[in-house]
Design an enzyme around this catalytic site. Structure first.
Site, PDB file in Angstrom:
ATOM      1  N   ASP A  81     -20.567  11.499 -16.843  1.00 39.98           N
ATOM      2  CA  ASP A  81     -20.466  12.952 -17.059  1.00 39.98           C
ATOM      3  C   ASP A  81     -19.334  13.370 -17.988  1.00 39.98           C
ATOM      4  O   ASP A  81     -18.991  14.534 -18.057  1.00 39.98           O
ATOM      5  CB  ASP A  81     -20.334  13.679 -15.710  1.00 39.98           C
ATOM      6  CG  ASP A  81     -18.910  13.822 -15.222  1.00 39.98           C
ATOM      7  OD1 ASP A  81     -18.130  12.863 -15.400  1.00 39.98           O
ATOM      8  OD2 ASP A  81     -18.577  14.885 -14.691  1.00 39.98           O
ATOM      9  N   GLU A  82     -18.789  12.408 -18.712  1.00 37.78           N
ATOM     10  CA  GLU A  82     -17.555  12.707 -19.430  1.00 37.78           C
ATOM     11  C   GLU A  82     -17.506  11.933 -20.753  1.00 37.78           C
ATOM     12  O   GLU A  82     -17.841  10.756 -20.782  1.00 37.78           O
ATOM     13  CB  GLU A  82     -16.427  12.220 -18.520  1.00 37.78           C
ATOM     14  CG  GLU A  82     -15.082  12.711 -18.803  1.00 37.78           C
ATOM     15  CD  GLU A  82     -14.081  12.015 -17.870  1.00 37.78           C
ATOM     16  OE1 GLU A  82     -12.919  12.003 -18.234  1.00 37.78           O
ATOM     17  OE2 GLU A  82     -14.469  11.474 -16.809  1.00 37.78           O
TER      18      GLU A  82
HETATM   19  N1  DCP Z   1     -17.458  10.354  -8.594  1.00 41.44           N
HETATM   20  C1  DCP Z   1     -17.536   9.450  -7.517  1.00 41.44           C
HETATM   21  N2  DCP Z   1     -16.385   9.078  -6.856  1.00 41.44           N
HETATM   22  C2  DCP Z   1     -15.185   9.579  -7.223  1.00 41.44           C
HETATM   23  C3  DCP Z   1     -15.099  10.480  -8.303  1.00 41.44           C
HETATM   24  C4  DCP Z   1     -16.255  10.848  -8.970  1.00 41.44           C
HETATM   25  O1  DCP Z   1     -18.617   8.986  -7.203  1.00 41.44           O
HETATM   26  N3  DCP Z   1     -14.088   9.218  -6.556  1.00 41.44           N
HETATM   27  C5  DCP Z   1     -18.699  10.762  -9.277  1.00 41.44           C
HETATM   28  C6  DCP Z   1     -19.253  12.030  -8.698  1.00 41.44           C
HETATM   29  C7  DCP Z   1     -18.938  13.083  -9.713  1.00 41.44           C
HETATM   30  C8  DCP Z   1     -18.897  12.320 -11.002  1.00 41.44           C
HETATM   31  O2  DCP Z   1     -18.449  11.018 -10.644  1.00 41.44           O
HETATM   32  O3  DCP Z   1     -19.886  14.123  -9.715  1.00 41.44           O
HETATM   33  C9  DCP Z   1     -17.983  12.915 -12.044  1.00 41.44           C
HETATM   34  O4  DCP Z   1     -16.640  12.869 -11.619  1.00 41.44           O
HETATM   35  P1  DCP Z   1     -15.606  14.029 -11.925  1.00 41.44           P
HETATM   36  O5  DCP Z   1     -14.278  13.513 -11.580  1.00 41.44           O
HETATM   37  O6  DCP Z   1     -15.835  14.571 -13.294  1.00 41.44           O
HETATM   38  O7  DCP Z   1     -15.961  15.139 -10.838  1.00 41.44           O
HETATM   39  P2  DCP Z   1     -17.048  16.261 -10.851  1.00 41.44           P
HETATM   40  O8  DCP Z   1     -17.831  16.281 -12.107  1.00 41.44           O
HETATM   41  O9  DCP Z   1     -17.877  16.104  -9.619  1.00 41.44           O
HETATM   42  O10 DCP Z   1     -16.207  17.566 -10.666  1.00 41.44           O
HETATM   43  P3  DCP Z   1     -15.315  18.356 -11.749  1.00 41.44           P
HETATM   44  O11 DCP Z   1     -15.961  19.693 -11.898  1.00 41.44           O
HETATM   45  O12 DCP Z   1     -13.961  18.447 -11.137  1.00 41.44           O
HETATM   46  O13 DCP Z   1     -15.348  17.535 -13.012  1.00 41.44           O
HETATM   47 MG    MG Z   2     -16.901  16.240 -13.966  1.00 39.81          MG
END
Ligand code: DCP
Ligand code: MG
Length: 365
Positions: free
Chosen positions: A112-113
Protein backbone atom coordinates in the site's frame (compact mmCIF):
# COMPACT_ATOMS: atom_id res chain seq x y z
CA UNK A 1 7.05 22.75 -6.35
CA UNK A 2 8.49 24.73 -9.26
CA UNK A 3 7.72 23.28 -12.62
CA UNK A 4 10.89 24.63 -14.23
CA UNK A 5 13.02 21.74 -15.43
CA UNK A 6 16.25 23.37 -14.31
CA UNK A 7 15.25 23.35 -10.64
CA UNK A 8 18.11 21.77 -8.68
CA UNK A 9 15.71 19.69 -6.60
CA UNK A 10 14.20 16.28 -7.15
CA UNK A 11 10.43 15.91 -6.90
CA UNK A 12 9.53 12.97 -4.71
CA UNK A 13 6.05 11.76 -3.79
CA UNK A 14 5.34 9.18 -1.09
CA UNK A 15 1.89 7.61 -1.32
CA UNK A 16 0.35 5.52 1.45
CA UNK A 17 -3.17 4.10 1.40
CA UNK A 18 -5.38 4.95 4.37
CA UNK A 19 -6.18 2.07 6.78
CA UNK A 20 -5.51 -0.10 3.78
CA UNK A 21 -6.94 -3.58 4.49
CA UNK A 22 -9.79 -2.14 6.57
CA UNK A 23 -10.75 0.39 3.88
CA UNK A 24 -10.89 -2.35 1.25
CA UNK A 25 -13.18 -4.39 3.51
CA UNK A 26 -15.43 -1.38 4.14
CA UNK A 27 -15.55 -0.68 0.42
CA UNK A 28 -16.61 -4.24 -0.41
CA UNK A 29 -19.06 -4.68 2.50
CA UNK A 30 -21.43 -1.71 2.90
CA UNK A 31 -22.44 -3.09 6.34
CA UNK A 32 -18.96 -2.33 7.65
CA UNK A 33 -18.93 1.32 6.61
CA UNK A 34 -18.77 3.90 9.38
CA UNK A 35 -18.16 1.12 11.90
CA UNK A 36 -15.13 -0.05 13.86
CA UNK A 37 -13.51 -2.84 11.83
CA UNK A 38 -10.37 -4.82 12.62
CA UNK A 39 -8.72 -6.95 9.95
CA UNK A 40 -6.64 -9.80 11.31
CA UNK A 41 -6.60 -12.96 13.39
CA UNK A 42 -9.68 -13.86 15.35
CA UNK A 43 -9.78 -12.94 19.06
CA UNK A 44 -10.81 -16.55 19.82
CA UNK A 45 -7.77 -18.07 18.17
CA UNK A 46 -4.37 -18.33 19.82
CA UNK A 47 -2.01 -15.44 19.15
CA UNK A 48 -4.28 -13.56 16.75
CA UNK A 49 -3.21 -9.96 16.08
CA UNK A 50 -4.79 -6.97 14.40
CA UNK A 51 -3.25 -6.27 10.98
CA UNK A 52 -5.00 -2.95 10.76
CA UNK A 53 -8.03 -1.15 12.16
CA UNK A 54 -10.49 1.20 10.48
CA UNK A 55 -10.33 4.84 11.55
CA UNK A 56 -13.57 4.32 13.52
CA UNK A 57 -11.82 1.53 15.47
CA UNK A 58 -8.69 3.61 16.03
CA UNK A 59 -10.78 6.02 18.12
CA UNK A 60 -11.03 3.18 20.65
CA UNK A 61 -7.26 2.75 20.63
CA UNK A 62 -7.06 -0.21 18.23
CA UNK A 63 -3.75 -0.43 16.42
CA UNK A 64 -1.77 -2.65 14.03
CA UNK A 65 0.00 -5.55 15.75
CA UNK A 66 -2.26 -5.36 18.83
CA UNK A 67 -3.42 -8.76 20.13
CA UNK A 68 -6.96 -9.35 18.87
CA UNK A 69 -8.11 -10.20 22.41
CA UNK A 70 -7.06 -6.77 23.63
CA UNK A 71 -8.78 -5.13 20.66
CA UNK A 72 -12.00 -6.90 21.66
CA UNK A 73 -11.67 -5.61 25.23
CA UNK A 74 -11.10 -2.03 24.09
CA UNK A 75 -13.98 -2.10 21.64
CA UNK A 76 -16.47 -4.96 22.16
CA UNK A 77 -18.57 -3.97 19.14
CA UNK A 78 -15.60 -4.18 16.75
CA UNK A 79 -16.22 -6.28 13.63
CA UNK A 80 -13.40 -8.77 13.07
CA UNK A 81 -12.66 -9.56 9.44
CA UNK A 82 -10.23 -12.11 8.03
CA UNK A 83 -7.73 -10.62 5.60
CA UNK A 84 -8.20 -11.25 1.87
CA UNK A 85 -4.67 -10.88 0.57
CA UNK A 86 -5.55 -11.68 -3.03
CA UNK A 87 -7.86 -8.63 -3.11
CA UNK A 88 -5.26 -6.35 -1.47
CA UNK A 89 -2.71 -7.52 -4.01
CA UNK A 90 -5.03 -6.73 -6.86
CA UNK A 91 -5.68 -3.21 -5.51
CA UNK A 92 -1.94 -2.81 -5.07
CA UNK A 93 -1.34 -3.65 -8.73
CA UNK A 94 -3.98 -1.15 -9.76
CA UNK A 95 -2.49 1.70 -7.75
CA UNK A 96 0.90 0.91 -9.29
CA UNK A 97 -0.70 1.12 -12.71
CA UNK A 98 -2.04 4.58 -11.78
CA UNK A 99 1.45 5.68 -10.62
CA UNK A 100 2.84 4.39 -13.93
CA UNK A 101 0.84 7.00 -15.83
CA UNK A 102 3.14 9.67 -14.42
CA UNK A 103 6.53 8.00 -13.94
CA UNK A 104 8.41 4.73 -14.26
CA UNK A 105 10.51 5.59 -11.22
CA UNK A 106 8.30 3.80 -8.70
CA UNK A 107 9.69 2.09 -5.61
CA UNK A 108 7.02 0.07 -3.83
CA UNK A 109 7.69 -0.38 -0.11
CA UNK A 110 4.75 -2.69 0.52
CA UNK A 111 1.35 -3.42 -0.93
CA UNK A 112 0.00 0.00 0.00
CA UNK A 113 2.98 2.29 -0.08
CA UNK A 114 5.45 3.60 -2.68
CA UNK A 115 7.93 6.32 -3.51
CA UNK A 116 7.65 8.06 -6.87
CA UNK A 117 10.27 10.25 -8.48
CA UNK A 118 8.38 12.70 -10.71
CA UNK A 119 11.26 15.08 -11.40
CA UNK A 120 10.66 14.37 -15.10
CA UNK A 121 7.09 13.16 -15.29
CA UNK A 122 5.77 11.40 -18.38
CA UNK A 123 3.01 13.94 -19.02
CA UNK A 124 5.14 17.05 -18.51
CA UNK A 125 2.88 18.26 -15.73
CA UNK A 126 5.87 19.58 -13.87
CA UNK A 127 4.18 20.13 -10.52
CA UNK A 128 4.58 17.26 -8.07
CA UNK A 129 1.71 18.59 -5.99
CA UNK A 130 -0.59 18.46 -8.99
CA UNK A 131 0.54 14.93 -9.83
CA UNK A 132 -0.14 13.85 -6.25
CA UNK A 133 -3.65 15.35 -6.51
CA UNK A 134 -4.29 13.54 -9.79
CA UNK A 135 -3.12 10.23 -8.33
CA UNK A 136 -5.32 10.64 -5.26
CA UNK A 137 -8.30 11.48 -7.45
CA UNK A 138 -7.71 8.47 -9.73
CA UNK A 139 -7.51 6.17 -6.70
CA UNK A 140 -10.85 7.61 -5.49
CA UNK A 141 -12.60 7.43 -8.85
CA UNK A 142 -11.29 4.07 -10.01
CA UNK A 143 -10.85 2.15 -6.76
CA UNK A 144 -13.20 3.93 -4.31
CA UNK A 145 -10.34 4.21 -1.80
CA UNK A 146 -8.37 7.07 -0.29
CA UNK A 147 -4.63 7.58 -0.10
CA UNK A 148 -2.43 10.15 1.59
CA UNK A 149 0.47 11.78 -0.18
CA UNK A 150 3.63 13.53 0.93
CA UNK A 151 5.52 15.71 -1.52
CA UNK A 152 9.06 16.94 -1.03
CA UNK A 153 12.58 16.91 -2.46
CA UNK A 154 13.69 13.67 -0.86
CA UNK A 155 12.36 10.31 0.30
CA UNK A 156 12.66 10.85 4.03
CA UNK A 157 10.73 14.11 4.17
CA UNK A 158 8.12 12.88 1.66
CA UNK A 159 7.43 9.83 3.83
CA UNK A 160 7.04 11.82 7.03
CA UNK A 161 4.81 14.28 5.14
CA UNK A 162 2.41 11.60 3.85
CA UNK A 163 1.67 10.63 7.45
CA UNK A 164 0.94 14.16 8.65
CA UNK A 165 -2.61 14.67 7.42
CA UNK A 166 -4.05 11.17 7.26
CA UNK A 167 -6.59 10.16 6.03
CA UNK A 168 -6.97 11.62 2.52
CA UNK A 169 -4.15 14.09 3.11
CA UNK A 170 -1.72 15.86 0.83
CA UNK A 171 1.22 17.52 2.53
CA UNK A 172 3.93 19.47 0.76
CA UNK A 173 7.19 20.34 2.46
CA UNK A 174 9.26 22.50 0.15
CA UNK A 175 13.00 23.22 0.20
CA UNK A 176 12.61 26.41 2.22
CA UNK A 177 10.62 24.63 4.95
CA UNK A 178 12.71 21.50 5.35
CA UNK A 179 15.19 22.87 7.82
CA UNK A 180 12.63 24.18 10.30
CA UNK A 181 10.54 21.05 9.80
CA UNK A 182 13.46 18.77 10.67
CA UNK A 183 14.35 20.85 13.71
CA UNK A 184 10.93 20.29 15.22
CA UNK A 185 10.75 16.60 14.38
CA UNK A 186 10.88 14.19 17.36
CA UNK A 187 13.88 11.83 17.24
CA UNK A 188 11.70 8.70 17.16
CA UNK A 189 10.34 9.81 13.80
CA UNK A 190 13.79 9.67 12.24
CA UNK A 191 14.35 6.88 9.76
CA UNK A 192 15.96 3.89 11.41
CA UNK A 193 15.46 5.11 14.98
CA UNK A 194 13.70 2.33 16.90
CA UNK A 195 12.49 2.49 20.46
CA UNK A 196 15.87 1.59 21.99
CA UNK A 197 17.83 4.20 20.00
CA UNK A 198 15.13 6.77 20.73
CA UNK A 199 15.44 6.06 24.45
CA UNK A 200 19.23 6.34 24.24
CA UNK A 201 18.88 9.67 22.47
CA UNK A 202 16.45 11.01 25.05
CA UNK A 203 18.82 9.97 27.83
CA UNK A 204 21.51 12.00 26.07
CA UNK A 205 19.13 14.98 26.06
CA UNK A 206 18.35 14.61 22.35
CA UNK A 207 14.63 15.03 21.76
CA UNK A 208 14.28 16.72 18.39
CA UNK A 209 16.09 17.27 15.11
CA UNK A 210 17.39 20.56 16.50
CA UNK A 211 19.09 18.64 19.34
CA UNK A 212 20.60 16.13 16.90
CA UNK A 213 22.00 18.97 14.83
CA UNK A 214 24.12 20.18 17.74
CA UNK A 215 26.26 17.03 17.64
CA UNK A 216 29.21 16.96 15.24
CA UNK A 217 29.38 14.07 12.79
CA UNK A 218 32.12 12.14 14.61
CA UNK A 219 30.12 12.31 17.86
CA UNK A 220 27.07 10.92 16.07
CA UNK A 221 29.14 8.06 14.66
CA UNK A 222 30.72 7.41 18.05
CA UNK A 223 27.33 7.01 19.71
CA UNK A 224 25.25 5.46 16.94
CA UNK A 225 27.72 3.73 14.63
CA UNK A 226 27.20 3.80 10.89
CA UNK A 227 23.61 4.99 11.32
CA UNK A 228 25.01 8.10 13.06
CA UNK A 229 26.29 9.40 9.76
CA UNK A 230 22.86 9.03 8.24
CA UNK A 231 21.19 10.78 11.20
CA UNK A 232 23.71 13.59 10.88
CA UNK A 233 22.72 14.16 7.26
CA UNK A 234 19.01 13.66 7.71
CA UNK A 235 18.91 16.15 10.61
CA UNK A 236 20.07 18.68 8.01
CA UNK A 237 17.36 17.59 5.59
CA UNK A 238 19.86 15.81 3.33
CA UNK A 239 18.78 12.45 1.95
CA UNK A 240 20.27 11.47 -1.40
CA UNK A 241 18.78 7.98 -1.56
CA UNK A 242 17.46 7.38 -5.05
CA UNK A 243 14.01 6.03 -5.81
CA UNK A 244 14.88 2.47 -6.87
CA UNK A 245 12.28 1.04 -9.24
CA UNK A 246 13.56 -2.50 -9.44
CA UNK A 247 14.55 -3.01 -5.90
CA UNK A 248 13.65 -6.50 -4.95
CA UNK A 249 13.00 -7.40 -1.36
CA UNK A 250 16.02 -9.52 -0.52
CA UNK A 251 15.23 -10.25 3.10
CA UNK A 252 12.57 -9.63 5.71
CA UNK A 253 13.44 -9.61 9.35
CA UNK A 254 12.81 -8.26 12.79
CA UNK A 255 15.19 -7.68 15.65
CA UNK A 256 15.00 -6.30 19.12
CA UNK A 257 17.55 -4.89 21.53
CA UNK A 258 16.49 -5.68 25.06
CA UNK A 259 16.28 -3.31 27.98
CA UNK A 260 18.34 -5.88 29.96
CA UNK A 261 20.48 -8.83 28.83
CA UNK A 262 18.71 -12.14 28.39
CA UNK A 263 20.33 -15.04 30.26
CA UNK A 264 17.55 -17.66 30.42
CA UNK A 265 16.73 -19.90 27.47
CA UNK A 266 13.02 -19.56 28.24
CA UNK A 267 13.06 -15.80 27.91
CA UNK A 268 15.08 -16.08 24.71
CA UNK A 269 12.41 -18.43 23.36
CA UNK A 270 9.66 -15.96 24.23
CA UNK A 271 11.49 -13.24 22.31
CA UNK A 272 12.11 -15.54 19.35
CA UNK A 273 8.39 -16.34 19.22
CA UNK A 274 7.56 -12.63 19.15
CA UNK A 275 10.16 -11.86 16.50
CA UNK A 276 9.02 -14.81 14.38
CA UNK A 277 5.44 -13.56 14.59
CA UNK A 278 6.49 -10.11 13.36
CA UNK A 279 8.48 -11.67 10.52
CA UNK A 280 5.47 -13.81 9.55
CA UNK A 281 3.19 -10.79 9.46
CA UNK A 282 5.66 -8.97 7.25
CA UNK A 283 6.05 -11.97 4.95
CA UNK A 284 2.30 -12.11 4.58
CA UNK A 285 2.17 -8.40 3.95
CA UNK A 286 4.70 -8.68 1.12
CA UNK A 287 3.27 -12.03 -0.02
CA UNK A 288 6.67 -13.70 0.22
CA UNK A 289 8.03 -17.05 1.32
CA UNK A 290 11.69 -17.67 2.01
CA UNK A 291 14.02 -20.64 2.09
CA UNK A 292 16.69 -19.36 4.47
CA UNK A 293 16.05 -18.57 8.11
CA UNK A 294 18.75 -16.51 9.82
CA UNK A 295 19.23 -15.91 13.51
CA UNK A 296 21.25 -12.92 14.66
CA UNK A 297 22.65 -12.70 18.17
CA UNK A 298 24.46 -9.80 19.78
CA UNK A 299 26.07 -10.52 23.13
CA UNK A 300 26.55 -8.03 25.95
CA UNK A 301 30.18 -7.50 24.81
CA UNK A 302 28.72 -6.41 21.41
CA UNK A 303 30.13 -9.47 19.69
CA UNK A 304 27.69 -10.45 16.98
CA UNK A 305 27.06 -13.74 15.22
CA UNK A 306 24.59 -14.99 12.64
CA UNK A 307 23.54 -18.56 11.98
CA UNK A 308 21.31 -19.76 9.20
CA UNK A 309 19.37 -22.73 8.04
CA UNK A 310 17.89 -23.37 4.62
CA UNK A 311 14.91 -25.48 3.66
CA UNK A 312 13.95 -26.78 0.24
CA UNK A 313 10.42 -25.45 0.14
CA UNK A 314 9.92 -21.68 0.69
CA UNK A 315 8.11 -21.09 3.98
CA UNK A 316 6.20 -18.36 5.77
CA UNK A 317 4.71 -20.40 8.62
CA UNK A 318 5.14 -19.15 12.17
CA UNK A 319 5.71 -22.62 13.62
CA UNK A 320 8.51 -23.55 11.20
CA UNK A 321 10.27 -20.20 11.50
CA UNK A 322 10.19 -20.02 15.29
CA UNK A 323 11.27 -23.67 15.63
CA UNK A 324 14.20 -23.12 13.25
CA UNK A 325 15.22 -19.97 15.13
CA UNK A 326 15.16 -21.87 18.43
CA UNK A 327 17.24 -24.72 17.05
CA UNK A 328 19.76 -22.27 15.66
CA UNK A 329 19.89 -20.61 19.07
CA UNK A 330 20.42 -23.91 20.90
CA UNK A 331 23.29 -24.80 18.54
CA UNK A 332 25.14 -21.68 19.75
CA UNK A 333 25.15 -23.01 23.33
CA UNK A 334 23.42 -19.99 24.80
CA UNK A 335 23.57 -21.27 28.40
CA UNK A 336 25.35 -18.80 30.62
CA UNK A 337 25.68 -16.18 27.90
CA UNK A 338 24.29 -12.67 28.08
CA UNK A 339 22.32 -11.68 25.02
CA UNK A 340 21.39 -8.07 24.34
CA UNK A 341 19.87 -8.44 20.87
CA UNK A 342 18.08 -11.15 18.91
CA UNK A 343 16.99 -11.02 15.29
CA UNK A 344 15.14 -13.37 12.97
CA UNK A 345 15.30 -13.00 9.21
CA UNK A 346 13.94 -14.77 6.15
CA UNK A 347 15.65 -14.57 2.76
CA UNK A 348 16.18 -16.55 -0.43
CA UNK A 349 12.67 -15.86 -1.70
CA UNK A 350 11.04 -17.52 -4.62
CA UNK A 351 11.76 -20.80 -6.26
CA UNK A 352 11.82 -24.21 -4.68
CA UNK A 353 15.39 -25.52 -4.65
CA UNK A 354 16.11 -28.62 -6.68
CA UNK A 355 16.51 -31.73 -4.53
CA UNK A 356 20.20 -32.30 -5.26
CA UNK A 357 20.99 -28.86 -3.88
CA UNK A 358 20.16 -29.90 -0.35
CA UNK A 359 23.08 -29.07 1.84
CA UNK A 360 24.51 -31.12 4.65
CA UNK A 361 23.55 -28.38 7.04
CA UNK A 362 19.99 -29.58 6.70
CA UNK A 363 20.85 -32.78 8.55
CA UNK A 364 21.25 -30.65 11.64
CA UNK A 365 17.48 -30.35 11.82
N1 DCP B 1 -0.03 -4.31 8.30
C1 DCP B 1 0.05 -5.51 9.03
N2 DCP B 1 0.73 -5.53 10.23
C2 DCP B 1 1.31 -4.41 10.72
C3 DCP B 1 1.23 -3.21 9.99
C4 DCP B 1 0.55 -3.19 8.78
O1 DCP B 1 -0.45 -6.52 8.57
N3 DCP B 1 1.94 -4.45 11.89
C5 DCP B 1 -0.78 -4.30 7.03
C6 DCP B 1 -2.20 -3.87 7.24
C7 DCP B 1 -2.27 -2.47 6.71
C8 DCP B 1 -1.19 -2.45 5.67
O2 DCP B 1 -0.21 -3.37 6.13
O3 DCP B 1 -3.54 -2.15 6.20
C9 DCP B 1 -0.57 -1.09 5.46
O4 DCP B 1 0.12 -0.67 6.62
P1 DCP B 1 0.13 0.84 7.10
O5 DCP B 1 1.14 0.94 8.15
O6 DCP B 1 0.21 1.76 5.93
O7 DCP B 1 -1.29 1.02 7.82
P2 DCP B 1 -2.69 1.34 7.22
O8 DCP B 1 -2.66 1.54 5.76
O9 DCP B 1 -3.63 0.26 7.66
O10 DCP B 1 -3.11 2.64 7.98
P3 DCP B 1 -2.61 4.15 7.74
O11 DCP B 1 -3.82 4.91 7.32
O12 DCP B 1 -2.09 4.60 9.06
O13 DCP B 1 -1.55 4.09 6.67
MG1 MG C 1 -1.26 2.80 4.87
Amino acid sequence: MESSSNSPYRKIIHIDMDAFYASVEQRDNPDYRGKPVAVGGSPQGRGGVVATASYEARKFGLRSAMPSKKAMQLCPEVIFVRPRFAVYKEVSQKIREIFGRYTDLIEPLSLDEAYLDVTHDKQNIGSAIEIAQLIKQAIKDELQLTASAGVSINKFVAKIASDMNKPDGLTFIGPSNIESFMEKLAVEKFFGVGKVTAEKMRKMGLFTGADLKKLPEDEMVKHFGKAGRFYYQIARGIDDRQVQPNRETKSIGAEDTFAYDLTEIDEMYVELDKLSQTVCNRLQHYQLKGRTITLKIKYNDFKQITRNHSVRQPVSDLEIISQAAKKLLLATQPEGKRIRLLGVMLSNFGEIAPKQKRTDQLELF
